[in-house]
Write an enzyme that holds these catalytic residues in place. Structure first.
Site, PDB file in Angstrom:
ATOM      1  N   ASP A  88      45.816 -37.340  29.753  1.00 47.92           N
ATOM      2  CA  ASP A  88      46.103 -36.433  28.439  1.00 47.92           C
ATOM      3  C   ASP A  88      47.176 -35.422  28.979  1.00 47.92           C
ATOM      4  O   ASP A  88      47.126 -35.068  29.898  1.00 47.92           O
ATOM      5  CB  ASP A  88      45.344 -35.772  27.723  1.00 47.92           C
ATOM      6  CG  ASP A  88      45.355 -34.604  26.236  1.00 47.92           C
ATOM      7  OD1 ASP A  88      45.257 -36.537  26.103  1.00 47.92           O
ATOM      8  OD2 ASP A  88      45.440 -33.510  26.136  1.00 47.92           O
ATOM      9  N   ASP A 497      57.826   9.693  38.188  1.00 47.61           N
ATOM     10  CA  ASP A 497      56.400   9.515  38.487  1.00 47.61           C
ATOM     11  C   ASP A 497      55.970   9.732  37.708  1.00 47.61           C
ATOM     12  O   ASP A 497      55.819   9.910  36.187  1.00 47.61           O
ATOM     13  CB  ASP A 497      56.129  11.203  39.509  1.00 47.61           C
ATOM     14  CG  ASP A 497      54.776  10.138  39.737  1.00 47.61           C
ATOM     15  OD1 ASP A 497      53.559   9.490  39.035  1.00 47.61           O
ATOM     16  OD2 ASP A 497      54.563  10.467  40.997  1.00 47.61           O
ATOM     17  N   PHE A 498      55.171   8.065  37.125  1.00 48.05           N
ATOM     18  CA  PHE A 498      54.410   7.921  36.560  1.00 48.05           C
ATOM     19  C   PHE A 498      53.267   8.888  35.223  1.00 48.05           C
ATOM     20  O   PHE A 498      52.890   8.681  34.046  1.00 48.05           O
ATOM     21  CB  PHE A 498      54.460   5.976  35.170  1.00 48.05           C
ATOM     22  CG  PHE A 498      53.453   5.720  36.332  1.00 48.05           C
ATOM     23  CD1 PHE A 498      52.348   6.575  37.764  1.00 48.05           C
ATOM     24  CD2 PHE A 498      53.994   4.747  36.732  1.00 48.05           C
ATOM     25  CE1 PHE A 498      51.416   5.053  38.500  1.00 48.05           C
ATOM     26  CE2 PHE A 498      53.199   3.678  37.825  1.00 48.05           C
ATOM     27  CZ  PHE A 498      52.532   3.784  38.526  1.00 48.05           C
TER      28      PHE A 498
HETATM   29  C1  LIG Z   1      56.701 -35.171  26.938  1.00 46.69           C
HETATM   30  C2  LIG Z   1      56.182 -36.464  26.808  1.00 46.69           C
HETATM   31  C3  LIG Z   1      55.622 -37.221  26.650  1.00 46.69           C
HETATM   32  N1  LIG Z   1      55.028 -38.167  26.235  1.00 46.69           N
HETATM   33  C4  LIG Z   1      54.084 -39.479  25.797  1.00 46.69           C
HETATM   34  C5  LIG Z   1      52.613 -39.866  27.205  1.00 46.69           C
HETATM   35  C6  LIG Z   1      51.555 -39.849  26.210  1.00 46.69           C
HETATM   36  O1  LIG Z   1      51.649 -41.231  25.892  1.00 46.69           O
HETATM   37  C7  LIG Z   1      51.464 -39.279  25.147  1.00 46.69           C
HETATM   38  C8  LIG Z   1      50.894 -37.992  24.715  1.00 46.69           C
HETATM   39  O2  LIG Z   1      50.218 -38.362  23.805  1.00 46.69           O
HETATM   40  P1  LIG Z   1      47.854 -38.500  24.972  1.00 46.69           P
HETATM   41  O3  LIG Z   1      47.245 -37.729  24.229  1.00 46.69           O
HETATM   42  O4  LIG Z   1      48.152 -37.921  26.251  1.00 46.69           O
HETATM   43  O5  LIG Z   1      48.092 -40.241  24.976  1.00 46.69           O
HETATM   44  P2  LIG Z   1      48.346 -41.293  24.304  1.00 46.69           P
HETATM   45  O6  LIG Z   1      47.850 -40.809  22.358  1.00 46.69           O
HETATM   46  O7  LIG Z   1      50.071 -41.856  24.253  1.00 46.69           O
HETATM   47  O8  LIG Z   1      47.695 -42.042  24.538  1.00 46.69           O
HETATM   48  P3  LIG Z   1      46.102 -41.881  24.419  1.00 46.69           P
HETATM   49  O9  LIG Z   1      45.197 -41.059  23.895  1.00 46.69           O
HETATM   50  O10 LIG Z   1      45.566 -43.179  23.981  1.00 46.69           O
HETATM   51  O11 LIG Z   1      45.558 -41.932  25.994  1.00 46.69           O
HETATM   52  O12 LIG Z   1      53.610 -38.475  24.714  1.00 46.69           O
HETATM   53  C9  LIG Z   1      55.780 -39.584  27.304  1.00 46.69           C
HETATM   54  O13 LIG Z   1      56.263 -40.271  26.761  1.00 46.69           O
HETATM   55  N2  LIG Z   1      56.841 -38.681  27.039  1.00 46.69           N
HETATM   56  C10 LIG Z   1      57.592 -37.468  27.443  1.00 46.69           C
HETATM   57  O14 LIG Z   1      58.216 -37.279  27.723  1.00 46.69           O
END
Ligand SMILES: Cc1cn([C@H]2C[C@H](O)[C@@H](COP(=O)(O)OP(=O)(O)OP(=O)(O)O)O2)c(=O)[nH]c1=O
Length: 611
Positions: A88, A497-498
């Site tokens: 995540d 001095d506080f």
């Molecule tokens: C900051 C940033 C995030 N992201 C993406 C990565 C993750 O896929 C998404 C964050 O959401 P997540 O909830 O981490 O992932 P997701 O919903 O895409 O997939 P799942 O929950 O099924 O694992 O943002 C980029 O692709 N590039 C970036 O620069």
């Protein structure tokens, strides 16, 4: 390829990626991993406020995603995969967690918040090992997180809207994708790029090494005798891959005790049954040797090893010895220990700093902790030698210690200032952004020392004027801590001095790492002075490492011991800080964390005059 032995450990297993993210799929398949994709159905709705840190939230979400897939697959055909990986990614700024935007307006809100500033991207990862037996599913979870700092340029409204209209922000944490169009918003990145894109591949491979290739018993014992802690490198995996075909996920590794040696040779007991010897006490031996590792680090800093190697490395031991004016044999041993501690790297051309050492252990630089290390070597080390009497007699043992030699006090003061300066610089940004302080136009940092926090506050809040109020003998030295050619705009130093002098006028008062230095009566005295000076609606920001059950006992341990060896003052819990602010007329007291070790408490001065 160096990584393949690590990834190879998973090749004969049924691996599932519990993610719908195309980025994660791409990163892992490009690394050579073979896996199925089963997107998780876990609803990402955990209560963020229930987590002590943003990354704890990301880790838990990653874990829940993976657990949902593992149990669903197990229920479906009573056979779970061997390994399920969940991840995540979140963006955090000023204590706020940003996930995927709900709509374009939400994306705009997120991107404007990030505009022109540096923020953190955390990815929490959970690796779940499943074992189905007699219809029962048994799971072992290994979890970790990675942080990357990303700085956005100053961007115009038009550009932000153009970017939002491209549609790219909508499925991405923080509303941007660094790997595509969003890359144009980014000025610089500190840390693992792939972590921002959704999967910290490097950290993942290191975890695989820990899980599947713990150091061999004989290595562990050799390391122990030489008092050098094990270092996790991919090379360990390569060695193991060559020399130990059957290297599998030792139970100890999967349980997270990765430093533990596998069970040793088994011998028959008197009944002819095989008995396992007790587990090898690696962690305990590390603990026993811990002080040697600290002293090696202190000594290398004192001898300026990291400065020499930053400027001229890589160098052979003999050249380092010449430059630091020490024996070749002693220097060689010290350098090898530093390699084992992960502070230096050794190649054919000689010894060189790791990034960590160049950044934090060389004496110059915005993130240098050299002064902080020196303070621990010269002061804390000595004071802690007295721990036994402090424990026997309580803190009064420290109170009875003779006063410092006045002729040394100037040097000691400078040493202390250097230590505080390094530490404060390192955490100033996290403190300054723990809350949105933009409603204040003036602040006074009481006991603000070299102005490291004040400077960050002024930088973060363009309307804010900051006064640093500290003792005259401290203010006298502050200019030597200013970067060359630095013109302090909106920043003033006022001696005083506080406890005795009038406090400078300000809407926001800051007490950063001050209150723990004082006993309760002095804390009340100081807080009532602040409370009297603070106008209704004004604020008080207290920064401390609180004794708190939320934080792992280990992280608050130094604070707990400091209280014993210091002549006065004591560490307090968050509940105590909240109550102190309440007792002195501050309401709406909020708490946030600044990084791993600091707590920030903000209260607003109530309008009633009686505190
Ligand atoms: C900051 C940033 C995030 N992201 C993406 C990565 C993750 O896929 C998404 C964050 O959401 P997540 O909830 O981490 O992932 P997701 O919903 O895409 O997939 P799942 O929950 O099924 O694992 O943002 C980029 O692709 N590039 C970036 O620069």
């Amino acid at each position: 390829m160096v990584l393949s032995p690590v990834i190879g450990k998973l090749l004969h297993k049924r691996v599932v990626l519990a993610s719908a993210s195309p980025r994660r799929r791409e990163i892992l398949s490009q690394a050579g991993l073979r896996f199925e994709v089963v997107p998780s159905r876990f609803k990402e709705k955990l209560d963020k406020a229930a987590f002590p840190t943003p990354y704890a939230y990301a880790i838990e979400t990653a874990k829940q995603k993976a657990l949902e897939v593992a149990s669903r697959m197990h229920q479906k055909d009573l056979r779970a995969p061997d390994v399920v990986i969940g991840a995540d990614t979140i963006v955090t700024i000023g204590g706020l967690i940003l996930e995927k935007p709900a709509d374009k307006q939400d994306a705009y809100r997120m991107l404007s918040r990030l505009n022109g500033k540096e923020h953190s991207v955390f990815t929490g990862v959970a690796i779940i090992h499943c074992c189905s037996e007699d219809g029962q599913l048994d799971m072992d979870v290994c979890e970790f997180h990675e942080e990357t700092m990303v700085k956005f340029s100053e961007l115009s409204e038009d550009l932000l809207w153009e970017y939002i209209d491209s549609g790219e922000p909508m499925d991405k944490a923080g509303g941007y994708g660094i790997q595509a169009l969003g890359g144009m918003l980014v000025e610089c990145v500190r840390g693992d790029f792939l972590n921002v894109v959704g999967f910290p591949l490097n950290h993942f491979c290191k975890k695989l090494v820990e899980l599947y290739c713990p150091p061999r018993r004989e290595d562990v014992q050799r390391v122990k005798h030489e008092s050098i802690p094990a270092v996790d490198t991919f090379e360990i995996a390569s060695d193991a891959a060559q020399g130990d075909e059957g290297c599998g996920p030792s139970r100890a590794g999967v349980d997270g005790h990765s430093g533990q040696a596998p069970a040793g040779p088994q011998g028959p007991d008197t009944n002819g049954l095989v008995e396992n010897p007790p587990p090898f006490p690696s962690d305990l031996l590390d603990l026993i040797d811990g002080f040697k590792a600290s002293k090696a680090l202190f000594t290398a800093c004192k001898l300026k090893v990291f400065d020499v190697l930053k400027e001229e490395g890589p160098l052979k031991a003999v050249d380092v010895a010449r430059k630091i004016n020490a024996s070749v044999c002693g220097t060689g041993r010290l350098l090898d220990v530093c390699v084992a501690l992960g502070l230096l790297e050794k190649t054919d051309t000689g010894y060189g700093n790791t990034r960590l050492a160049s950044r934090h252990l060389a004496s110059e630089g915005a993130c240098s902790l050299h002064g902080f290390v020196a303070y621990h070597d010269e002061h804390a080390w000595t004071v802690f030698t007295d721990l036994e009497s402090a424990v026997r007699q309580g803190p009064q043992a420290a109170a009875g210690r003779p006063e410092e030699d006045p002729s040394q006090s100037r040097d000691r003061r400078l040493r202390f200032m250097r230590a505080m300066h390094g530490l404060t610089q390192l955490t100033a940004r996290q403190v300054a952004t723990a809350f949105d302080l933009s409603r204040f136009t003036s602040a006074c940092d009481l006991g603000g020392c070299t102005g490291a926090l004040a400077r960050e506050l002024a930088r973060e809040y363009p309307r804010l004027k900051v006064t640093v109020f500290d003792l005259p003998e401290v203010i006298e030295h502050v200019s030597s801590f200013h970067p060359e050619g630095w013109q302090p705009e909106r920043l003033h130093f006022v001696p005083g001095d506080f406890f005795k002098d009038d406090l400078p006028d300000a809407q926001l008062y800051v007490l950063s790492r001050i209150l723990h230095d004082w006993a309760d009566d002095r804390v009340h005295e100081l807080l009532s002075r602040v409370s009297r000076s603070c106008k209704p609606g004004g604020g008080l920001l207290v920064v401390e490492t609180a004794l708190d059950e939320r934080r792992a006992a280990r992280a608050s341990l130094p604070a707990a011991l400091n209280a014993l060896v210091r002549a006065q003052g004591r560490e307090r819990s968050l509940a105590e800080y909240r109550s102190l602010l309440g007792q002195h007329g501050f309401r709406d007291v909020q708490v946030a964390q600044a990084g791993d070790r600091l707590d920030v408490v903000l209260g607003t001065r109530a309008s009633s005059s009686a505190p």
